[in-house]
Write a protein that holds these residues in place. Structure first.
Motif, short mmCIF file in Angstrom:
data_model
loop_
_atom_site.label_atom_id
_atom_site.label_comp_id
_atom_site.label_asym_id
_atom_site.label_seq_id
_atom_site.Cartn_x
_atom_site.Cartn_y
_atom_site.Cartn_z
N PHE A 72 27.45 -87.63 -39.10
CA PHE A 72 27.81 -86.66 -37.31
C PHE A 72 26.25 -86.97 -37.32
O PHE A 72 25.73 -86.25 -36.00
CB PHE A 72 28.50 -85.72 -36.92
N GLY A 73 25.16 -87.59 -37.85
CA GLY A 73 23.97 -86.73 -37.53
C GLY A 73 23.20 -85.65 -38.35
O GLY A 73 22.29 -85.44 -37.46
N ILE A 74 23.37 -85.00 -38.77
CA ILE A 74 23.32 -83.52 -39.23
C ILE A 74 22.54 -83.82 -40.82
O ILE A 74 23.60 -84.26 -41.61
CB ILE A 74 24.76 -82.92 -39.56
N ASP A 75 21.76 -83.53 -40.40
CA ASP A 75 20.79 -83.60 -41.67
C ASP A 75 20.55 -81.97 -42.58
O ASP A 75 21.69 -81.68 -41.92
CB ASP A 75 19.50 -83.84 -41.74
N GLU A 76 19.68 -81.83 -43.36
CA GLU A 76 19.91 -80.94 -44.21
C GLU A 76 20.02 -79.35 -43.83
O GLU A 76 20.62 -79.00 -43.40
CB GLU A 76 19.42 -81.14 -45.80
N VAL A 77 18.18 -79.53 -42.92
CA VAL A 77 17.96 -78.47 -42.21
C VAL A 77 18.71 -78.22 -41.28
O VAL A 77 18.67 -76.59 -40.84
CB VAL A 77 16.69 -79.20 -41.48
N THR A 78 19.57 -79.22 -40.18
CA THR A 78 20.43 -78.88 -39.13
C THR A 78 21.09 -78.09 -39.81
O THR A 78 22.18 -77.35 -39.19
CB THR A 78 20.93 -79.80 -38.63
N LEU A 79 22.37 -78.83 -41.53
CA LEU A 79 23.04 -78.07 -41.59
C LEU A 79 22.74 -76.90 -42.28
O LEU A 79 23.99 -75.66 -41.31
CB LEU A 79 23.93 -78.69 -42.83
N ALA A 80 21.77 -76.65 -42.67
CA ALA A 80 21.26 -74.75 -43.35
C ALA A 80 21.32 -73.41 -41.66
O ALA A 80 21.59 -72.53 -41.66
CB ALA A 80 19.97 -74.92 -43.80
N ALA A 81 20.49 -74.28 -40.83
CA ALA A 81 20.49 -74.02 -39.71
C ALA A 81 22.35 -73.10 -38.80
O ALA A 81 22.32 -72.35 -38.60
CB ALA A 81 19.84 -74.22 -39.03
N TYR A 82 23.17 -74.10 -38.62
CA TYR A 82 24.49 -74.02 -38.49
C TYR A 82 24.73 -73.43 -39.16
O TYR A 82 25.86 -72.14 -38.67
CB TYR A 82 24.85 -75.36 -38.50
N ARG A 83 24.55 -73.20 -40.48
CA ARG A 83 25.32 -71.80 -41.69
C ARG A 83 24.68 -71.26 -41.36
O ARG A 83 25.26 -69.87 -40.92
CB ARG A 83 24.84 -72.49 -42.79
N LEU A 84 23.43 -70.61 -41.09
CA LEU A 84 22.66 -69.43 -40.74
C LEU A 84 22.92 -68.97 -39.51
O LEU A 84 23.55 -67.57 -38.91
CB LEU A 84 21.65 -69.58 -40.69
N GLU A 89 12.56 -68.90 -39.50
CA GLU A 89 11.93 -67.78 -40.70
C GLU A 89 12.78 -67.65 -42.09
O GLU A 89 12.06 -67.51 -43.06
CB GLU A 89 11.32 -66.69 -39.80
N MET A 90 13.86 -67.49 -41.60
CA MET A 90 14.86 -67.16 -42.43
C MET A 90 15.13 -69.06 -43.65
O MET A 90 15.69 -68.67 -44.05
CB MET A 90 16.52 -67.04 -42.46
N LEU A 91 14.54 -69.99 -43.13
CA LEU A 91 15.19 -70.94 -43.69
C LEU A 91 13.29 -71.36 -44.15
O LEU A 91 13.17 -72.38 -45.24
CB LEU A 91 15.20 -72.46 -43.04
N GLY A 92 12.79 -71.25 -43.82
CA GLY A 92 11.30 -70.90 -44.14
C GLY A 92 10.92 -72.23 -43.77
O GLY A 92 9.93 -73.14 -44.55
N GLU A 93 11.16 -72.54 -42.88
CA GLU A 93 10.96 -74.03 -42.12
C GLU A 93 9.61 -73.95 -40.98
O GLU A 93 10.21 -73.21 -39.53
CB GLU A 93 11.87 -74.81 -41.94
N PRO A 94 9.21 -75.11 -40.78
CA PRO A 94 8.08 -74.96 -38.94
C PRO A 94 9.67 -74.99 -37.90
O PRO A 94 10.42 -75.27 -37.88
CB PRO A 94 7.53 -76.38 -39.44
N LEU A 95 9.03 -73.90 -36.68
CA LEU A 95 9.66 -74.29 -35.73
C LEU A 95 9.73 -75.29 -34.96
O LEU A 95 11.19 -75.29 -34.73
CB LEU A 95 8.63 -72.82 -34.52
N VAL A 96 9.06 -76.49 -35.01
CA VAL A 96 9.26 -77.53 -34.87
C VAL A 96 10.41 -77.59 -35.52
O VAL A 96 11.52 -78.15 -34.62
CB VAL A 96 8.32 -78.72 -34.61
N ALA A 97 11.13 -78.22 -36.91
CA ALA A 97 12.28 -78.36 -37.23
C ALA A 97 13.41 -77.36 -37.14
O ALA A 97 14.56 -78.18 -36.45
CB ALA A 97 12.37 -78.23 -38.51
N ALA A 98 13.02 -75.91 -36.93
CA ALA A 98 14.23 -75.47 -36.59
C ALA A 98 14.78 -75.61 -35.37
O ALA A 98 15.74 -75.69 -34.53
CB ALA A 98 13.76 -74.14 -36.42
N GLY A 99 13.45 -76.27 -34.09
CA GLY A 99 14.22 -76.55 -32.44
C GLY A 99 14.57 -77.56 -32.56
O GLY A 99 16.18 -78.17 -31.80
N ARG A 100 14.51 -78.66 -33.26
CA ARG A 100 15.49 -80.25 -33.44
C ARG A 100 16.43 -79.75 -33.56
O ARG A 100 17.52 -80.33 -33.61
CB ARG A 100 14.65 -81.05 -34.39
N ALA A 101 16.95 -79.36 -35.23
CA ALA A 101 18.17 -78.51 -35.52
C ALA A 101 18.93 -78.12 -34.37
O ALA A 101 19.81 -78.66 -33.86
CB ALA A 101 17.57 -77.65 -36.22
#
Length: 331
Positions: free
Chosen positions: A5-17, A31-43
């Motif tokens: 579905f075009g869901i990468d690992e960062v997006t999947l982890a964000a969805y779980r949260l 912050e919870m994922l330890g990823e840049p803000l822009v990555a969380a925004g894309r997710a």
């Protein structure tokens, strides 16, 4: 599996949260994922686009996860409909291919059932070789023992042979000893042998033939594909004679040694033949997806191979890895 579905690992982890917490903001997820803000925004954007995340009406800038079953069910249904449409297109394509085959056979002298057919065109002979190897089901036996063995033909037939080997076709070849002195020819042997080709070496200016599945043979007269004629043989008697000849030459031929075909720069950290082929494909500008299709592996596997090669080369970029690999003679 959700990469369908075009869901990468960062997006999947964000969805779980978001599923585990009643409401979260993008900075909190980052912050919870330890990823840049822009990555969380894309997710967040991707999840909203897929209908798996909704903006909170009570807390501005926060988001609420949609129930997985409700959110993913429509995506599964959409994929199912796409598969149905794809299947319909494949059926239409198969019908079109069948019509092409009919047109092709009608245009050939003697059709496709002639027991012995002479081919005068070098281009047609090459096309016939690729066709019979491409249709192989059980076994391909090849005698290419002339010193003028064509490197150009090697480039054409290698992808077809690799696909046949992946299908489980047994493949044995007798090649000229001069192949060890030709960089392209030696690279071909290393690559195809890594996928299952059993090869031996002998020099014999008379032999240039291929037998497929014990029922069809292609015998080249004169000086190979460039000049002379080619016979396409379908009679059981002549095909059996060709198989007998192959086995006699095979017994007399020299088994291929790993040392004889070793590439310059081989060492403990040297790449295997699949990795060498990947390096060559990337050096030609081929994208990861195309390289994966060529090698018959997933894109993820290709990227993992690239990362491993970069680590072994101590390279910080793909460009630097290509330069260092060339310096070591890896391709």
């Amino acid at each position: 599996m959700l990469d369908l579905f075009g869901i990468d690992e960062v997006t999947l982890a964000a969805y779980r949260l978001w599923l585990c917490h009643e409401v979260l903001s993008v900075p909190e997820v980052a912050e919870m994922l330890g990823e840049p803000l822009v990555a969380a925004g894309r997710a967040r954007d991707r999840l909203v686009e897929l209908g798996l995340l909704l903006p909170s009406r009570e807390r501005a800038g926060h988001y609420v996860a949609v129930h997985p079953e409700a959110g993913l069910d429509h995506l599964l249904q959409a994929q199912h409909e796409q598969l149905i449409r794809r299947h319909e297109r494949l059926l239409l394509a198969r019908a079109q291919i069948s019509s092409f085959v009919s047109d092709y056979l009608e245009s050939r002298p003697g059709g496709d059932t002639a027991e012995v057919r002479r081919i005068d065109s070098a281009d047609q002979a090459r096309a016939e070789l690729l066709a019979i190897v491409g249709r192989a089901e059980r076994e391909v036996l090849a005698l290419h023992t002339r010193r003028e063995w064509s490197s150009t033909l090697t480039r054409e037939v290698m992808p077809v042979e690799l696909r046949a080997l992946r299908r489980g076709v047994v493949m044995r070849s007798v090649l000229p000893r001069s192949v060890r002195l030709d960089e392209l020819g030696a690279g071909y042997v290393r690559t195809v042998a890594a996928h299952g080709l059993d090869a031996r070496m002998i020099d014999d200016p008379r032999l240039d033939a291929t037998a497929v599945d014990g029922r069809i043979g292609l015998v080249r007269l004169g000086r190979g594909f460039a000049t002379g004629q080619t016979l396409l043989v379908r009679t059981p008697e002549l095909t059996a004679l060709l198989l007998t000849l192959f086995e006699q030459v095979w017994e007399a031929a020299e088994p291929l040694s790993g040392e004889a075909m070793a590439a310059p720069g081989d060492g403990d950290d040297a790449p295997n033949d699949t990795e060498r082929l990947l390096l060559r494909l990337l050096s030609l500008g081929m994208k990861d997806e195309a390289a994966a299709r060529h090698l018959g592996v997933s894109v993820r596997t290709v990227r993992r191979m690239i990362a491993d090669l970069m680590a072994r080369l101590n390279a910080r970029s793909r460009f630097q890895a290509g330069s260092l690999a060339a310096q070591r003679g890896w391709f």
